[in-house]
Design an enzyme around this catalytic site. Structure first.
Site, PDB file in Angstrom:
ATOM      1  N   ARG A  32       0.719  -1.235  -0.156  1.00  0.00           N
ATOM      2  CA  ARG A  32       0.228  -0.108  -0.083  1.00  0.00           C
ATOM      3  C   ARG A  32       0.824   1.342  -0.001  1.00  0.00           C
ATOM      4  NH1 ARG A  32      -4.608  -1.933   4.417  1.00  0.00           N
ATOM      5  NH2 ARG A  32      -5.843  -3.153   2.872  1.00  0.00           N
ATOM      6  N   GLU A  44      -1.789  -9.581  -4.410  1.00  0.00           N
ATOM      7  CA  GLU A  44      -3.063  -9.970  -4.537  1.00  0.00           C
ATOM      8  C   GLU A  44      -2.914 -11.199  -5.104  1.00  0.00           C
ATOM      9  OE1 GLU A  44      -5.666  -8.734  -3.822  1.00  0.00           O
ATOM     10  OE2 GLU A  44      -5.291  -6.768  -3.445  1.00  0.00           O
ATOM     11  N   THR A  50      -4.485 -17.098   1.247  1.00  0.00           N
ATOM     12  CA  THR A  50      -3.216 -16.894   2.170  1.00  0.00           C
ATOM     13  C   THR A  50      -3.568 -15.703   3.232  1.00  0.00           C
ATOM     14  OG1 THR A  50      -1.986 -17.892   0.552  1.00  0.00           O
ATOM     15  CG2 THR A  50      -0.646 -17.163   2.565  1.00  0.00           C
ATOM     16  N   TYR A  89      -0.301 -23.600  -3.022  1.00  0.00           N
ATOM     17  CA  TYR A  89      -0.973 -23.027  -4.251  1.00  0.00           C
ATOM     18  C   TYR A  89       0.368 -22.727  -5.310  1.00  0.00           C
ATOM     19  CZ  TYR A  89      -5.049 -23.542  -1.142  1.00  0.00           C
ATOM     20  OH  TYR A  89      -5.822 -23.999  -0.076  1.00  0.00           O
ATOM     21  N   TYR A 127     -11.390 -11.320 -10.066  1.00  0.00           N
ATOM     22  CA  TYR A 127     -11.003 -10.638  -8.873  1.00  0.00           C
ATOM     23  C   TYR A 127      -9.589 -10.031  -8.974  1.00  0.00           C
ATOM     24  CZ  TYR A 127      -8.849  -9.932  -4.549  1.00  0.00           C
ATOM     25  OH  TYR A 127      -8.160  -9.145  -3.495  1.00  0.00           O
ATOM     26  N   CYS A 199     -15.674  -7.146  10.688  1.00  0.00           N
ATOM     27  CA  CYS A 199     -16.991  -8.046  10.450  1.00  0.00           C
ATOM     28  C   CYS A 199     -16.427  -9.377   9.982  1.00  0.00           C
ATOM     29  CB  CYS A 199     -17.582  -7.323   9.028  1.00  0.00           C
ATOM     30  SG  CYS A 199     -19.359  -8.234   8.425  1.00  0.00           S
ATOM     31  N   CYS A 206     -19.915  -5.223  15.802  1.00  0.00           N
ATOM     32  CA  CYS A 206     -20.858  -4.588  15.248  1.00  0.00           C
ATOM     33  C   CYS A 206     -20.746  -3.172  15.855  1.00  0.00           C
ATOM     34  CB  CYS A 206     -22.127  -4.678  15.111  1.00  0.00           C
ATOM     35  SG  CYS A 206     -22.226  -6.432  14.075  1.00  0.00           S
ATOM     36  N   CYS A 209     -18.483  -0.836  13.833  1.00  0.00           N
ATOM     37  CA  CYS A 209     -18.628  -1.070  12.432  1.00  0.00           C
ATOM     38  C   CYS A 209     -19.199   0.254  11.887  1.00  0.00           C
ATOM     39  CB  CYS A 209     -19.516  -2.135  11.983  1.00  0.00           C
ATOM     40  SG  CYS A 209     -19.761  -2.256  10.142  1.00  0.00           S
TER      41      CYS A 209
END
Length: 365
Positions: A32, A44, A50, A89, A127, A199, A206, A209
């Protein structure tokens, strides 16, 4: 036939509140730091199936070794697999490597702001396309993964299973419906961050949130029912035998073929399923002969490795053996090498094989 998804009901605008929360609570993650599409893409791909905590050290090592798409494209696949070792994977790594080569050949090493170009790459689906293009280029493209799926299902009070069939189509429509015209990439990340930190699958917070007032599951106290639990596969127990074949202080290490169903082009000691009721020594002789062409003299069991692959729970009993003469016969394996225990660390292997290699390198029989 998959039915058309249920219509996505209107909601009060949620983007401003969620983005404000994200700006205040976002985790400081290495991908980021900027909008570099290459770093976003690598992260990504690694994050698929993972956890973030597991990915961070791998990401640092990977981009240090391959800082650009051109560097990745020029790398040997064995080095790529070695740096991926432990993430699992491994098809993700092979697809990433193959896609890098296509980007260099077809786009001069640039990562294009072009949805169609991304979908044409190996290993890229909706995605990855949406994640990279929304975060790097602010394209208004949705994403759906485990965390955002849970947030969206609860937010709209969707009672079906959003992981399959009509539910899967519905959740993608919902992800697109809530996506703002600007800061689409930040919003996509915010949905995932909210699912990871607030969440959560069990006991969501909550009271913390930012979307609680708009959330149907919170209003109707359905957080524990939405989304419904995953269907658990029936677990199959499998017994295997592995053979550590030694000759002159070295161990036979074999490379799986490129078309192997799992762990393609990675290295291992020969192993295969053990027949019901078959004595371990006989099983070791049979497997070594069938997979390597070598006649071995079996010794004692040197290790037992337990691991799971999809719905299979595997117990691998590893037998030491000697083969003073004879040549390896390729067929089941693409190639083989005689290596010292210290050299075992240089080869990309699966997680269960790494446990065995570590045992052998530390002086295991």
């Amino acid at each position: 036939m998959t039915r058309d998804p249920s219509p996505v009901p209107p909601l009060p605008p949620v983007a401003p509140r969620l983005l404000d929360w994200f700006d205040a609570h976002r985790r400081d993650l290495p991908w980021r730091a900027d909008r570099d599409p290459y770093r976003i893409w690598v992260s990504e791909v690694m994050l698929q199936q993972t956890t973030v905590a597991a990915v961070v050290p791998y990401f640092h090592r990977f981009v240090a070794a391959f800082p650009t798409v051109a560097a990745l494209a020029a790398a040997d696949e064995q080095r790529v697999l070695k740096l991926w070792e432990g993430l699992g994977y491994y098809r993700r790594a092979r697809h990433l490597h193959a896609a890098a080569k296509r980007l260099v050949a077809g786009h001069g090493g640039a990562l294009p702001d072009d949805p169609a170009a991304w979908l044409a790459l190996p290993g890229v689906g909706r995605y990855i396309q949406g994640a990279v293009l929304s975060q790097a280029f602010d394209r208004r493209l949705p994403i759906v993964e485990a965390n955002s799926l849970r947030v969206l299902a609860r937010l709209f009070g969707y009672r079906g299973d959003p992981r399959e069939g009509a539910g899967k189509a519905w959740v993608w429509a919902a992800a697109e419906a809530v996506l703002p015209a600007e800061r689409a990439g930040d919003f996509n990340q915010a949905l995932m961050e909210l699912g990871a930190l607030v969440c959560t699958p069990a006991k969501p917070a909550c009271d913390r949130c930012p979307l609680a007032a708009a959330c149907v599951a919170n209003r109707d106290a359905l957080q524990e029912q939405i989304p419904p639990p995953k269907k658990q596969p029936v677990v199959t127990e499998v017994s295997e035998v592995g053979v550590v074949v030694r000759r002159g202080g070295k161990v036979l290490l074999c490379r799986r073929p490129a078309d192997a169903g799992r762990w393609q082009n990675m290295w291992e000691v020969p192993h295969a399923e053990r027949l019901a009721g078959e004595p371990l020594a006989e099983s070791a002789v049979r497997v070594a002969r069938a997979l390597t062409g070598l006649a071995v003299t079996p010794g004692a069991e040197v290790a037992t490795i337990r691991h799971s692959v999809t719905r299979f729970r595997i117990t691998l009993a590893v037998v030491g053996a000697t083969a003073p003469r004879g040549a390896f016969a390729p067929g089941a394996y693409a190639e083989a090498k005689w290596v010292t225990p210290d050299e075992l660390a240089d080869y990309p292997v699966s997680a269960p094989q790494r446990k065995l290699m570590t045992h052998l390198a530390s002086g295991g029989a």
